[in-house]
Design a protein around this motif. Structure first.
Motif, PDB file in Angstrom:
ATOM      1  N   PRO A   1       0.828  -1.218   0.000  1.00  0.00           N
ATOM      2  CA  PRO A   1       0.000   0.000   0.000  1.00  0.00           C
ATOM      3  C   PRO A   1       0.854   1.257   0.000  1.00  0.00           C
ATOM      4  O   PRO A   1       1.971   1.256   0.496  1.00  0.00           O
ATOM      5  CB  PRO A   1      -0.802  -0.133   1.297  1.00  0.00           C
ATOM      6  N   ILE A   2       0.314   2.325  -0.566  1.00  0.00           N
ATOM      7  CA  ILE A   2       1.039   3.581  -0.664  1.00  0.00           C
ATOM      8  C   ILE A   2       0.064   4.733  -0.427  1.00  0.00           C
ATOM      9  O   ILE A   2      -1.128   4.617  -0.721  1.00  0.00           O
ATOM     10  CB  ILE A   2       1.724   3.719  -2.060  1.00  0.00           C
ATOM     11  N   GLY A   3       0.562   5.813   0.148  1.00  0.00           N
ATOM     12  CA  GLY A   3      -0.280   6.960   0.444  1.00  0.00           C
ATOM     13  C   GLY A   3      -0.812   7.634  -0.802  1.00  0.00           C
ATOM     14  O   GLY A   3      -0.191   7.595  -1.871  1.00  0.00           O
ATOM     15  N   ARG A   4      -1.940   8.288  -0.647  1.00  0.00           N
ATOM     16  CA  ARG A   4      -2.540   9.003  -1.786  1.00  0.00           C
ATOM     17  C   ARG A   4      -1.643  10.162  -2.239  1.00  0.00           C
ATOM     18  O   ARG A   4      -1.663  10.551  -3.409  1.00  0.00           O
ATOM     19  CB  ARG A   4      -3.925   9.524  -1.392  1.00  0.00           C
ATOM     20  N   THR A   5      -0.867  10.702  -1.306  1.00  0.00           N
ATOM     21  CA  THR A   5       0.112  11.739  -1.630  1.00  0.00           C
ATOM     22  C   THR A   5       1.497  11.252  -1.237  1.00  0.00           C
ATOM     23  O   THR A   5       1.687  10.710  -0.147  1.00  0.00           O
ATOM     24  CB  THR A   5      -0.194  13.053  -0.878  1.00  0.00           C
ATOM     25  N   ILE A   6       2.461  11.432  -2.128  1.00  0.00           N
ATOM     26  CA  ILE A   6       3.857  11.109  -1.839  1.00  0.00           C
ATOM     27  C   ILE A   6       4.634  12.411  -1.859  1.00  0.00           C
ATOM     28  O   ILE A   6       4.664  13.115  -2.868  1.00  0.00           O
ATOM     29  CB  ILE A   6       4.449  10.126  -2.861  1.00  0.00           C
ATOM     30  N   LEU A   7       5.258  12.750  -0.729  1.00  0.00           N
ATOM     31  CA  LEU A   7       6.028  13.974  -0.587  1.00  0.00           C
ATOM     32  C   LEU A   7       7.501  13.680  -0.820  1.00  0.00           C
ATOM     33  O   LEU A   7       8.039  12.700  -0.313  1.00  0.00           O
ATOM     34  CB  LEU A   7       5.847  14.556   0.820  1.00  0.00           C
ATOM     35  N   SER A   8       8.167  14.545  -1.578  1.00  0.00           N
ATOM     36  CA  SER A   8       9.572  14.322  -1.878  1.00  0.00           C
ATOM     37  C   SER A   8      10.307  15.645  -2.004  1.00  0.00           C
ATOM     38  O   SER A   8       9.703  16.674  -2.324  1.00  0.00           O
ATOM     39  CB  SER A   8       9.726  13.529  -3.183  1.00  0.00           C
ATOM     40  N   PHE A   9      11.590  15.632  -1.739  1.00  0.00           N
ATOM     41  CA  PHE A   9      12.474  16.726  -2.105  1.00  0.00           C
ATOM     42  C   PHE A   9      12.989  16.434  -3.517  1.00  0.00           C
ATOM     43  O   PHE A   9      12.745  15.357  -4.052  1.00  0.00           O
ATOM     44  CB  PHE A   9      13.617  16.828  -1.095  1.00  0.00           C
ATOM     45  N   PRO A  10      13.687  17.371  -4.159  1.00  0.00           N
ATOM     46  CA  PRO A  10      14.171  17.110  -5.521  1.00  0.00           C
ATOM     47  C   PRO A  10      15.033  15.848  -5.588  1.00  0.00           C
ATOM     48  O   PRO A  10      16.059  15.740  -4.922  1.00  0.00           O
ATOM     49  CB  PRO A  10      15.010  18.358  -5.831  1.00  0.00           C
ATOM     50  N   SER A  11      14.596  14.886  -6.354  1.00  0.00           N
ATOM     51  CA  SER A  11      15.325  13.624  -6.496  1.00  0.00           C
ATOM     52  C   SER A  11      14.787  12.878  -7.698  1.00  0.00           C
ATOM     53  O   SER A  11      13.820  13.310  -8.346  1.00  0.00           O
ATOM     54  CB  SER A  11      15.187  12.755  -5.238  1.00  0.00           C
ATOM     55  N   THR A  12      15.372  11.732  -7.959  1.00  0.00           N
ATOM     56  CA  THR A  12      14.969  10.917  -9.097  1.00  0.00           C
ATOM     57  C   THR A  12      13.490  10.571  -9.062  1.00  0.00           C
ATOM     58  O   THR A  12      12.818  10.537 -10.106  1.00  0.00           O
ATOM     59  CB  THR A  12      15.798   9.623  -9.107  1.00  0.00           C
ATOM     60  N   VAL A  13      12.953  10.298  -7.879  1.00  0.00           N
ATOM     61  CA  VAL A  13      11.588   9.772  -7.789  1.00  0.00           C
ATOM     62  C   VAL A  13      10.530  10.747  -8.273  1.00  0.00           C
ATOM     63  O   VAL A  13       9.424  10.325  -8.632  1.00  0.00           O
ATOM     64  CB  VAL A  13      11.258   9.295  -6.353  1.00  0.00           C
ATOM     65  N   VAL A  14      10.825  12.055  -8.313  1.00  0.00           N
ATOM     66  CA  VAL A  14       9.816  12.983  -8.820  1.00  0.00           C
ATOM     67  C   VAL A  14       9.620  12.796 -10.328  1.00  0.00           C
ATOM     68  O   VAL A  14       8.613  13.250 -10.888  1.00  0.00           O
ATOM     69  CB  VAL A  14      10.156  14.451  -8.477  1.00  0.00           C
ATOM     70  N   HIS A  15      10.554  12.131 -10.967  1.00  0.00           N
ATOM     71  CA  HIS A  15      10.419  11.796 -12.386  1.00  0.00           C
ATOM     72  C   HIS A  15       9.917  10.367 -12.592  1.00  0.00           C
ATOM     73  O   HIS A  15       9.160  10.105 -13.525  1.00  0.00           O
ATOM     74  CB  HIS A  15      11.762  11.967 -13.102  1.00  0.00           C
ATOM     75  N   THR A  16      10.364   9.448 -11.739  1.00  0.00           N
ATOM     76  CA  THR A  16      10.060   8.032 -11.969  1.00  0.00           C
ATOM     77  C   THR A  16       8.732   7.575 -11.363  1.00  0.00           C
ATOM     78  O   THR A  16       8.040   6.759 -11.966  1.00  0.00           O
ATOM     79  CB  THR A  16      11.190   7.156 -11.417  1.00  0.00           C
ATOM     80  N   LEU A  17       8.365   8.100 -10.187  1.00  0.00           N
ATOM     81  CA  LEU A  17       7.129   7.636  -9.546  1.00  0.00           C
ATOM     82  C   LEU A  17       5.879   7.945 -10.376  1.00  0.00           C
ATOM     83  O   LEU A  17       4.987   7.090 -10.471  1.00  0.00           O
ATOM     84  CB  LEU A  17       6.998   8.213  -8.135  1.00  0.00           C
ATOM     85  N   PRO A  18       5.748   9.123 -10.983  1.00  0.00           N
ATOM     86  CA  PRO A  18       4.563   9.343 -11.826  1.00  0.00           C
ATOM     87  C   PRO A  18       4.465   8.331 -12.970  1.00  0.00           C
ATOM     88  O   PRO A  18       3.351   7.949 -13.373  1.00  0.00           O
ATOM     89  CB  PRO A  18       4.767  10.768 -12.356  1.00  0.00           C
ATOM     90  N   LEU A  19       5.591   7.879 -13.503  1.00  0.00           N
ATOM     91  CA  LEU A  19       5.573   6.879 -14.569  1.00  0.00           C
ATOM     92  C   LEU A  19       5.171   5.511 -14.019  1.00  0.00           C
ATOM     93  O   LEU A  19       4.371   4.798 -14.623  1.00  0.00           O
ATOM     94  CB  LEU A  19       6.948   6.786 -15.229  1.00  0.00           C
ATOM     95  N   ALA A  20       5.748   5.144 -12.883  1.00  0.00           N
ATOM     96  CA  ALA A  20       5.433   3.840 -12.293  1.00  0.00           C
ATOM     97  C   ALA A  20       3.986   3.770 -11.816  1.00  0.00           C
ATOM     98  O   ALA A  20       3.381   2.690 -11.806  1.00  0.00           O
ATOM     99  CB  ALA A  20       6.381   3.549 -11.130  1.00  0.00           C
ATOM    100  N   LEU A  21       3.422   4.920 -11.434  1.00  0.00           N
ATOM    101  CA  LEU A  21       2.077   4.950 -10.846  1.00  0.00           C
ATOM    102  C   LEU A  21       1.027   5.509 -11.810  1.00  0.00           C
ATOM    103  O   LEU A  21      -0.071   5.867 -11.381  1.00  0.00           O
ATOM    104  CB  LEU A  21       2.102   5.795  -9.564  1.00  0.00           C
ATOM    105  N   VAL A  22       1.366   5.572 -13.092  1.00  0.00           N
ATOM    106  CA  VAL A  22       0.406   6.082 -14.060  1.00  0.00           C
ATOM    107  C   VAL A  22      -0.875   5.250 -14.011  1.00  0.00           C
ATOM    108  O   VAL A  22      -0.851   4.027 -13.878  1.00  0.00           O
ATOM    109  CB  VAL A  22       1.015   6.072 -15.488  1.00  0.00           C
ATOM    110  N   GLY A  23      -2.015   5.937 -14.065  1.00  0.00           N
ATOM    111  CA  GLY A  23      -3.298   5.242 -14.004  1.00  0.00           C
ATOM    112  C   GLY A  23      -3.838   5.070 -12.598  1.00  0.00           C
ATOM    113  O   GLY A  23      -4.969   4.605 -12.424  1.00  0.00           O
ATOM    114  N   THR A  24      -3.063   5.444 -11.590  1.00  0.00           N
ATOM    115  CA  THR A  24      -3.545   5.393 -10.213  1.00  0.00           C
ATOM    116  C   THR A  24      -3.937   6.804  -9.778  1.00  0.00           C
ATOM    117  O   THR A  24      -3.761   7.776 -10.513  1.00  0.00           O
ATOM    118  CB  THR A  24      -2.464   4.850  -9.259  1.00  0.00           C
TER     119      THR A  24
END
Length: 362
Positions: A294-317
């Motif tokens: 399970p993952i939160g409805r909002t994911i908070l991040s500082f500038p890092s790789t995941v701000v580019h990769t997580l939207p791709l991995a979670l597309v459609g959610t």
């Protein structure tokens, strides 16, 4: 996991070198995209060489990722590349035959001295660089401008004695990573690439393997936070970082903090005590953790790789990724002059994320 498992008698068509879980994930993504239109069957002709680091968290994630690679039919060769003074010589000596026979080399970190040294041995005419996070953006920019290869958080500082000794190898690696009539270079990336070096092929990583293999995730109502190693790399002051995490967690109701594999135990303990967040040490890259849920409805991040990769991995959610800017006041005195601009670029070029202003420290 037994070293050199499954490599007896194999002459690989493709030889991949990885030093982190994210690099290994991106090799799997590259192989998944390539297999349907390549001459080899999925998994055929690909040997993954893990140049194992020493820190336990990274090693644990790499072992889990290596198991996933085997499940995909790939051969995995585990090298204790940093297991003592003689380890580099043993590792390079053991890989020389494979390097000279490989037709294609895939690498996750062109800044790595290990990888640069291995590039001086291979005769492969097909080189592929897969993402090593935001460092890929800097690598492409340096390749396009003809600069020497220097990690972004060290740029602007004086070269140390080891840098000067290794300079000829680094220069040789840079020449090999420059396309020519004899050599093809591909960059497989989910990062924004504004300037394509001449002759380089850019292939988009859309995390198709991740989305096919995992999820969709169960989504919780709260928020989760993603940790960063900006303190450990000397870019951000530790006290300011803890204050910022505290303020973000309070404002957005975050309950969990997914630690970066390079974050120190001392800092994580302090965060747990001062913020009340549950510290989670993931056993896989965050893209896979989030996709499995399970993952939160909002994911908070500082500038890092995941701000580019997580939207791709979670597309459609329905998961929203929110990124918080780094306030210049948080930077250490020793931070590279390039650091602030680079981090702002990481945030500014991210797609499908909600941008937060730098929080006011409590």
């Amino acid at each position: 996991m037994s070293p050199h498992a499954g490599t007896a008698g194999l002459t690989p068509h493709t030889l991949a070198f990885v030093e982190s879980p994210v690099q290994l994930l991106n090799v799997l993504e590259w192989a998944h995209l390539r297999a349907p239109r390549a001459e080899e069957a999925p998994g055929g002709g690909l040997t993954l060489v893990v140049l194992s680091p020493t820190d336990p968290m990274t090693r644990g994630q790499l072992r889990r990722m290596a198991d996933l690679a085997r499940d995909e039919g790939h051969t995995v060769r585990w090298e204790e590349a940093r297991g003592g003074p003689a380890a580099p010589f043993q590792t390079i000596g053991g890989l020389t035959r494979l390097l000279r026979k490989a037709d294609r080399i895939v690498m996750g970190d062109p800044f790595s001295r290990y990888v640069q040294l291995l590039l001086t041995i291979t005769k492969a005419r097909d080189l592929v660089v897969v993402d090593d996070g935001t460092a890929t953006m800097e690598f492409v920019a340096q390749l396009a401008s003809g600069e020497r290869l220097v990690r972004w958080h060290r740029k602007g500082g004086r070269p140390g004695p080891r840098d000067l000794i290794f300079a000829p190898v680094s220069s040789s690696a840079r020449r090999r990573l420059t396309p020519s009539t004899r050599r093809k270079v591909e960059i497989f990336s989910s990062m924004p690439i504004e300037e394509t070096p001449e002759g380089v092929t850019i292939t988009a990583n859309e995390f198709a393997w991740t989305r096919t293999t995992f999820g969709p995730p169960r989504i919780t109502k709260g928020a989760d936070m993603v940790g960063t190693s900006l303190v450990e790399t000397g870019v951000v002051d530790a006290d300011r970082y803890v204050e910022a995490v505290t303020a973000l967690a309070k404002t957005h109701g975050a309950t969990r903090y997914f630690a970066h594999r390079r974050e120190s135990t001392e800092k994580l303990h302090r965060l747990a005590v001062e913020t009340g967040l549950e510290i989670v040490r993931p056993d896989l890259p965050l893209e896979l953790i989030a996709r499995r849920g399970p993952i939160g409805r909002t994911i908070l991040s500082f500038p890092s790789t995941v701000v580019h990769t997580l939207p791709l991995a979670l597309v459609g959610t329905e998961v929203r990724v929110a990124v918080c800017d780094i306030d210049p006041a948080w930077m250490t005195e020793n931070a590279s002059p390039r650091a602030q601009g680079f981090l702002s670029g990481v945030t500014g070029t991210a797609k499908d994320v909600h941008r937060l202003s730098a929080v006011t420290a409590a």
